[in-house]
Design an enzyme around this catalytic site. Structure first.
Site, PDB file in Angstrom:
ATOM      1  N   ARG A  48       4.653  -6.559  -4.812  1.00  0.00           N
ATOM      2  CA  ARG A  48       3.452  -7.114  -5.031  1.00  0.00           C
ATOM      3  C   ARG A  48       2.917  -6.552  -6.470  1.00  0.00           C
ATOM      4  NH1 ARG A  48       0.415  -4.854   0.459  1.00  0.00           N
ATOM      5  NH2 ARG A  48       1.598  -3.080   0.123  1.00  0.00           N
ATOM      6  N   ASP A 214       0.673  -4.511   9.836  1.00  0.00           N
ATOM      7  CA  ASP A 214      -0.186  -4.889   8.841  1.00  0.00           C
ATOM      8  C   ASP A 214       0.702  -6.133   8.112  1.00  0.00           C
ATOM      9  OD1 ASP A 214      -2.532  -3.327   6.722  1.00  0.00           O
ATOM     10  OD2 ASP A 214      -1.559  -5.175   6.421  1.00  0.00           O
ATOM     11  N   GLU A 240      -2.988  -6.836  12.111  1.00  0.00           N
ATOM     12  CA  GLU A 240      -3.703  -6.467  11.309  1.00  0.00           C
ATOM     13  C   GLU A 240      -3.820  -7.454  10.072  1.00  0.00           C
ATOM     14  OE1 GLU A 240      -4.695  -2.553  10.026  1.00  0.00           O
ATOM     15  OE2 GLU A 240      -4.963  -3.026   7.984  1.00  0.00           O
ATOM     16  N   GLU A 268     -10.519  -5.397   5.342  1.00  0.00           N
ATOM     17  CA  GLU A 268     -10.434  -4.512   4.227  1.00  0.00           C
ATOM     18  C   GLU A 268     -10.800  -5.189   2.894  1.00  0.00           C
ATOM     19  OE1 GLU A 268      -6.092  -3.702   5.076  1.00  0.00           O
ATOM     20  OE2 GLU A 268      -5.908  -3.927   2.880  1.00  0.00           O
ATOM     21  N   ASP A 291     -13.325  -1.209   3.470  1.00  0.00           N
ATOM     22  CA  ASP A 291     -12.917  -0.400   2.550  1.00  0.00           C
ATOM     23  C   ASP A 291     -14.211   0.306   1.985  1.00  0.00           C
ATOM     24  OD1 ASP A 291     -10.290   0.789   0.652  1.00  0.00           O
ATOM     25  OD2 ASP A 291     -12.653   0.837   0.034  1.00  0.00           O
ATOM     26  N   HIS A 318     -10.600   0.914   6.078  1.00  0.00           N
ATOM     27  CA  HIS A 318      -9.503   1.014   5.481  1.00  0.00           C
ATOM     28  C   HIS A 318      -9.437   2.491   4.694  1.00  0.00           C
ATOM     29  CE1 HIS A 318      -7.150   0.221   1.648  1.00  0.00           C
ATOM     30  NE2 HIS A 318      -6.356  -0.131   2.759  1.00  0.00           N
ATOM     31  N   GLU A 338      -7.880   6.111   9.074  1.00  0.00           N
ATOM     32  CA  GLU A 338      -6.530   5.585   8.824  1.00  0.00           C
ATOM     33  C   GLU A 338      -6.006   6.622   7.634  1.00  0.00           C
ATOM     34  OE1 GLU A 338      -6.264   1.953   6.658  1.00  0.00           O
ATOM     35  OE2 GLU A 338      -4.143   2.353   6.296  1.00  0.00           O
TER      36      GLU A 338
HETATM   37  C1  LIG Z   1       0.434  -1.693   4.136  1.00  0.00           C
HETATM   38  C2  LIG Z   1      -0.311  -2.725   3.692  1.00  0.00           C
HETATM   39  O1  LIG Z   1       0.434  -3.626   2.828  1.00  0.00           O
HETATM   40  C3  LIG Z   1      -1.399  -2.301   2.453  1.00  0.00           C
HETATM   41  O2  LIG Z   1      -0.684  -1.820   1.338  1.00  0.00           O
HETATM   42  C4  LIG Z   1      -2.366  -1.078   2.803  1.00  0.00           C
HETATM   43  O3  LIG Z   1      -3.037  -0.823   1.791  1.00  0.00           O
HETATM   44  C5  LIG Z   1      -3.409  -1.837   3.595  1.00  0.00           C
HETATM   45  O4  LIG Z   1      -3.471  -3.234   3.991  1.00  0.00           O
HETATM   46  C6  LIG Z   1      -3.960  -0.859   4.924  1.00  0.00           C
HETATM   47  O5  LIG Z   1      -4.382  -1.433   5.892  1.00  0.00           O
HETATM   48  O6  LIG Z   1      -3.692   0.371   4.764  1.00  0.00           O
HETATM   49 MG   LIG Z   2      -4.558  -3.366   5.868  1.00  0.00          MG
END
Ligand SMILES: C[C@H](O)[C@H](O)[C@@H](O)[C@@H](O)C(=O)O
Ligand SMILES: [Mg+2]
Length: 394
Positions: A48, A214, A240, A268, A291, A318, A338
């Site tokens: 990424r 996710d 998710e 998020e 978030d 998030h 989380e």
């Molecule tokens: C794990 C996911 O790909 C993201 O990196 C994460 O940051 C986010 O989507 C999450 O829900 O924690």
């Molecule tokens: Mg996520």
């Protein structure tokens, strides 16, 4: 109550992890072949960082009161967000009473509405808002959770996001969320590998441990529906962020299509009460996941939370370290939180926003006592030995 006026607002940038937690070096699970909307481009499939998930870096906002008290916060935003803070938003903050957070939020939002509303501008507003809550807590000598209604529980329970839900179970977390590693471009073979991964992890964690997936906006409605149905045998608790954040209609259909007992979650990358109103009123999901550093800050998250509560929906922010913990501590409809595993192999608990926050609390056995948050403001200090750069100092 009147406090010493705000005399300065400063915006710094930092690189390397921290609030821009995707900014990690090679070999970290968080950047290892994770499915994204960019996976259809071979050059951008493996990492990424290759398409710039870490392009922005961390924004640090400081707000200083006339008596020298400084509140601060960190979020994702880097130099462009620093510009917005210093060149636009600061005029609504300087000279104000630190307790007048509502009017400062309202003016920051509506003054930038013509170019903001979501994304980077709301990240910048969030950073200022969180710094203001930190400042107010320091001036009042109160933790933020005490200023927003007080704790409704003695401890926080966490699920862990990372590559090893099996290790998360051993560490005492209440569940494990794993990233999807295969995107639609890899066809049915990719979907089968994803389902096999989930099945293999289910065999490691047993039937009673929460297991989530996710999808980080990587799918389309048809693929997400087929994946949910195929993965149902492995008791996925939720799927998710399967679709684009703008595809409210797709989420509405996905929520109807997934097997009974599987939850649909998202949010998020959504922003403000208006964005979450769409998710809630269109019945897009079972749990919203704003978030706090990206949705408008704590002032806006409180509004979003009440809206969700009226709709009977959970708000599980998030992962955003202490900035979400003080909120979760005080909301009946936020029964767990989380925790993002920032160790490269998800094999140990390290502070989520490391190395930026001194005193950043971490879960022990998947739990965090509210008493660990009983310090003024958000209860952490900025590590000022880091390379803080202020690009737009007047
Ligand atoms: C794990 C996911 O790909 C993201 O990196 C994460 O940051 C986010 O989507 C999450 O829900 O924690
Ligand atoms: Mg996520």
């Amino acid at each position: 109550m009147t406090f010493p006026k705000i005399i300065d607002v400063r915006a710094y940038v930092l690189r390397g992890g921290g609030a821009d937690y995707h900014d990690q070096s090679s070999g970290h699970w968080i950047d290892d072949n994770i499915a994204t909307p960019m996976s259809k481009y071979p050059n951008y499939r493996e990492s990424r960082r290759s398409f710039g998930i870490n392009a922005l870096g961390t924004l640090v906002v400081e707000v200083e009161a006339a008596n020298g008290t400084i509140g601060f916060a960190v979020t994702t935003g880097g130099e462009p967000a620093a510009y917005i803070v210093e060149k636009h938003l600061s005029r609504f903050i300087k000279g104000q009473n630190p307790a007048d957070i509502e009017i400062m939020w309202d003016q920051m939002y509506f003054a930038s509405q013509y170019y903001g509303r979501k994304g980077l501008v709301i990240n910048a507003i969030s950073g200022v808002d969180l710094a203001l809550w930190d400042l107010l807590g320091r001036l009042r000598q109160e933790p933020v959770h005490a200023m927003i209604g007080g704790a409704v529980r003695d401890e926080l329970s966490f699920y862990a996001t990372g590559s090893r839900p099996d290790l998360a179970k051993e560490m005492g977390f209440i569940g494990g969320k794993m990233p999807l590693r295969y995107a639609p471009i890899e066809g049915n073979a990719g979907m089968q590998k994803a389902v096999d991964d989930i099945g293999e992890m289910r065999s490691r964690v047993g039937d009673d441990f929460w297991l989530m997936l996710d999808c980080w906006m990587a799918l389309d409605l048809d693929y997400a529906t087929r994946l949910a149905i195929a993965a149902h045998e492995h008791k996925l608790k939720w799927i998710e962020e399967a679709l684009s954040p703008d595809d409210y209609w797709g989420y509405q259909a996905l929520k109807k299509a997934v097997p009974s007992g599987m939850l649909v979650t998202t949010g998020e990358h959504e922003a403000t009460r208006w964005g979450f109103r769409m998710l809630l009123e269109m019945e897009c999901c079972d749990i919203i996941q704003p978030d706090v550093g990206w949705c408008g800050g704590l002032t806006e998250l409180l509004k979003i939370s009440s809206l969700a509560d009226a709709h009977g929906k959970l708000v599980i922010p998030h992962g955003s370290s202490v900035y979400s913990y003080h909120f979760v501590a005080t909301r009946h409809n936020s029964p767990f939180a989380e925790f993002l595993m920032m160790a490269p192999n998800s094999d140990k608990v390290v502070p989520m926003f490391s190395p930026q926050l001194i005193g950043e609390p971490v879960p022990k056995n998947g739990r965090l006592s509210i008493s660990e948050l009983d310090k003024p403001g958000f209860g952490v200090e900025l590590d000022r030995t880091l390379n803080l750069h202020r690009p737009y100092k007047d």
